[in-house]
Motif scaffolding. Structure first.
Motif, mmCIF file in Angstrom:
data_model
loop_
_atom_site.group_PDB
_atom_site.id
_atom_site.type_symbol
_atom_site.label_atom_id
_atom_site.label_comp_id
_atom_site.label_asym_id
_atom_site.label_seq_id
_atom_site.Cartn_x
_atom_site.Cartn_y
_atom_site.Cartn_z
ATOM 1 N N ALA A 7 0.842 -1.206 0.000
ATOM 2 C CA ALA A 7 0.000 0.000 0.000
ATOM 3 C C ALA A 7 0.871 1.247 0.000
ATOM 4 O O ALA A 7 1.670 1.451 0.905
ATOM 5 C CB ALA A 7 -0.923 0.005 1.209
ATOM 6 N N GLY A 8 0.716 2.060 -1.030
ATOM 7 C CA GLY A 8 1.492 3.294 -1.117
ATOM 8 C C GLY A 8 0.951 4.383 -0.216
ATOM 9 O O GLY A 8 1.708 5.157 0.345
ATOM 10 N N ASP A 9 -0.343 4.431 -0.066
ATOM 11 C CA ASP A 9 -0.993 5.398 0.822
ATOM 12 C C ASP A 9 -1.824 4.588 1.799
ATOM 13 O O ASP A 9 -3.018 4.364 1.580
ATOM 14 C CB ASP A 9 -1.856 6.371 0.019
ATOM 15 C CG ASP A 9 -2.495 7.449 0.883
ATOM 16 O OD1 ASP A 9 -2.467 7.328 2.132
ATOM 17 O OD2 ASP A 9 -3.046 8.404 0.312
ATOM 18 N N ASP A 10 -1.178 4.127 2.859
ATOM 19 C CA ASP A 10 -1.855 3.242 3.803
ATOM 20 C C ASP A 10 -3.038 3.903 4.483
ATOM 21 O O ASP A 10 -3.987 3.233 4.862
ATOM 22 C CB ASP A 10 -0.878 2.662 4.826
ATOM 23 C CG ASP A 10 -0.162 3.726 5.636
ATOM 24 O OD1 ASP A 10 0.221 4.769 5.061
ATOM 25 O OD2 ASP A 10 0.040 3.513 6.838
ATOM 26 N N VAL A 11 -3.017 5.219 4.623
ATOM 27 C CA VAL A 11 -4.153 5.901 5.251
ATOM 28 C C VAL A 11 -5.383 5.772 4.354
ATOM 29 O O VAL A 11 -6.436 5.323 4.798
ATOM 30 C CB VAL A 11 -3.820 7.374 5.569
ATOM 31 C CG1 VAL A 11 -5.046 8.097 6.109
ATOM 32 C CG2 VAL A 11 -2.671 7.457 6.586
ATOM 33 N N LEU A 14 -5.908 1.652 3.413
ATOM 34 C CA LEU A 14 -6.149 0.672 4.468
ATOM 35 C C LEU A 14 -6.811 1.253 5.717
ATOM 36 O O LEU A 14 -7.765 0.689 6.232
ATOM 37 C CB LEU A 14 -4.825 0.002 4.870
ATOM 38 C CG LEU A 14 -4.071 -0.724 3.760
ATOM 39 C CD1 LEU A 14 -2.716 -1.190 4.251
ATOM 40 C CD2 LEU A 14 -4.891 -1.891 3.233
ATOM 41 N N LEU A 15 -6.273 2.369 6.216
ATOM 42 C CA LEU A 15 -6.752 2.896 7.492
ATOM 43 C C LEU A 15 -8.183 3.431 7.412
ATOM 44 O O LEU A 15 -9.027 3.069 8.238
ATOM 45 C CB LEU A 15 -5.803 3.971 8.028
ATOM 46 C CG LEU A 15 -6.156 4.547 9.392
ATOM 47 C CD1 LEU A 15 -6.194 3.451 10.465
ATOM 48 C CD2 LEU A 15 -5.151 5.630 9.780
ATOM 49 N N ILE A 16 -8.453 4.277 6.444
ATOM 50 C CA ILE A 16 -9.799 4.846 6.351
ATOM 51 C C ILE A 16 -10.845 3.752 6.104
ATOM 52 O O ILE A 16 -11.868 3.732 6.804
ATOM 53 C CB ILE A 16 -9.857 5.992 5.319
ATOM 54 C CG1 ILE A 16 -9.067 7.198 5.875
ATOM 55 C CG2 ILE A 16 -11.299 6.380 4.990
ATOM 56 C CD1 ILE A 16 -8.903 8.361 4.927
ATOM 57 N N PRO A 17 -10.621 2.807 5.183
ATOM 58 C CA PRO A 17 -11.604 1.721 5.041
ATOM 59 C C PRO A 17 -11.769 0.905 6.329
ATOM 60 O O PRO A 17 -12.893 0.514 6.674
ATOM 61 C CB PRO A 17 -11.030 0.862 3.911
ATOM 62 C CG PRO A 17 -10.197 1.800 3.106
ATOM 63 C CD PRO A 17 -9.606 2.746 4.111
ATOM 64 N N TYR A 18 -10.675 0.654 7.043
ATOM 65 C CA TYR A 18 -10.756 -0.076 8.314
ATOM 66 C C TYR A 18 -11.629 0.695 9.311
ATOM 67 O O TYR A 18 -12.516 0.131 9.955
ATOM 68 C CB TYR A 18 -9.351 -0.287 8.886
ATOM 69 C CG TYR A 18 -9.327 -0.965 10.228
ATOM 70 C CD1 TYR A 18 -9.378 -2.358 10.326
ATOM 71 C CD2 TYR A 18 -9.245 -0.225 11.412
ATOM 72 C CE1 TYR A 18 -9.350 -2.993 11.556
ATOM 73 C CE2 TYR A 18 -9.219 -0.849 12.649
ATOM 74 C CZ TYR A 18 -9.271 -2.229 12.714
ATOM 75 O OH TYR A 18 -9.250 -2.854 13.950
#
Length: 192
Positions: A7-11, A14-18
């Motif tokens: 993930a290039g933009d983990d926020v 990954l983070l926002i969907p989580y």
């Protein structure tokens, strides 16, 4: 993120969907601001989850990360050559350790210079200087790889040899007898 982890933009990826799956109602900008503070060590991950209004779990969240293709082969190759591999990452302290443990990266990468531990993020020059202090090296002895041009530019401004990570970059770094930038030396002091 974007070099070691896929993930290039983990926020955003990954983070926002989580957080949305957990019921977070904050705007993306509010989440981004809280993450930024946590990645500077200004709050713990528990405080971050609380600020987002969710019952987040560090291990559950970090399990969503995956390694970049070819990374383990590259790490095995360069460490077998006696080349030191270090990590400078903008990340939350409590998330960095479980990720590297889960993927068995500690055997290949040392030290880990995490923004949440040092209180400064790339592209701030102080982040690069802190890493240099940790590894006891001059910037010209180091090759810096990042997926963001602003970080590559900042590393070069400090004196690093730096390259922009792009798709296929790891494979090109694995080419046999690759000549490394000036000053990158193996454990015996020879240029590999």
């Amino acid at each position: 993120m974007g070099v070691i982890y896929r993930a290039g933009d983990d926020v955003a990826e990954l983070l926002i969907p989580y957080l949305r799956d957990k019921g977070c109602r904050l705007s993306d900008a509010e989440i981004e601001a809280l993450y930024h503070a946590a990645s500077l060590g200004r709050m713990t991950s528990s405080e971050f989850w609380q600020g987002c209004g969710v019952d987040g779990d560090d291990a559950d969240y970090t399990a969503g990360h995956s390694l970049s293709s070819g990374l383990k082969d590259l790490l095995a190759d360069v460490t077998a050559r006696g080349i030191c591999v270090a990590c400078l990452s903008n990340d939350v302290s409590e998330w960095a350790a479980p990720q590297r443990d889960h993927f068995g990266l500690a055997e290949f990468i040392d030290p880990w210079c995490i923004s949440g531990d040092i209180g400064v993020r790339k592209p701030d020059a102080e982040a690069f200087l802190t890493l240099l202090s940790m590894i006891g090296a001059d910037p010209g002895e180091c090759l810096f790889v990042d997926d963001r041009q602003k970080n590559v530019d900042a590393a070069r401004a400090v004196g690093f040899e730096a390259v922009l990570f792009e798709t296929g970059c790891l494979a090109s770094l694995l080419r046999p007898k690759r000549q490394h930038p000036r000053g990158v030396r193996n454990a015996s002091g020879d240029v590999p």
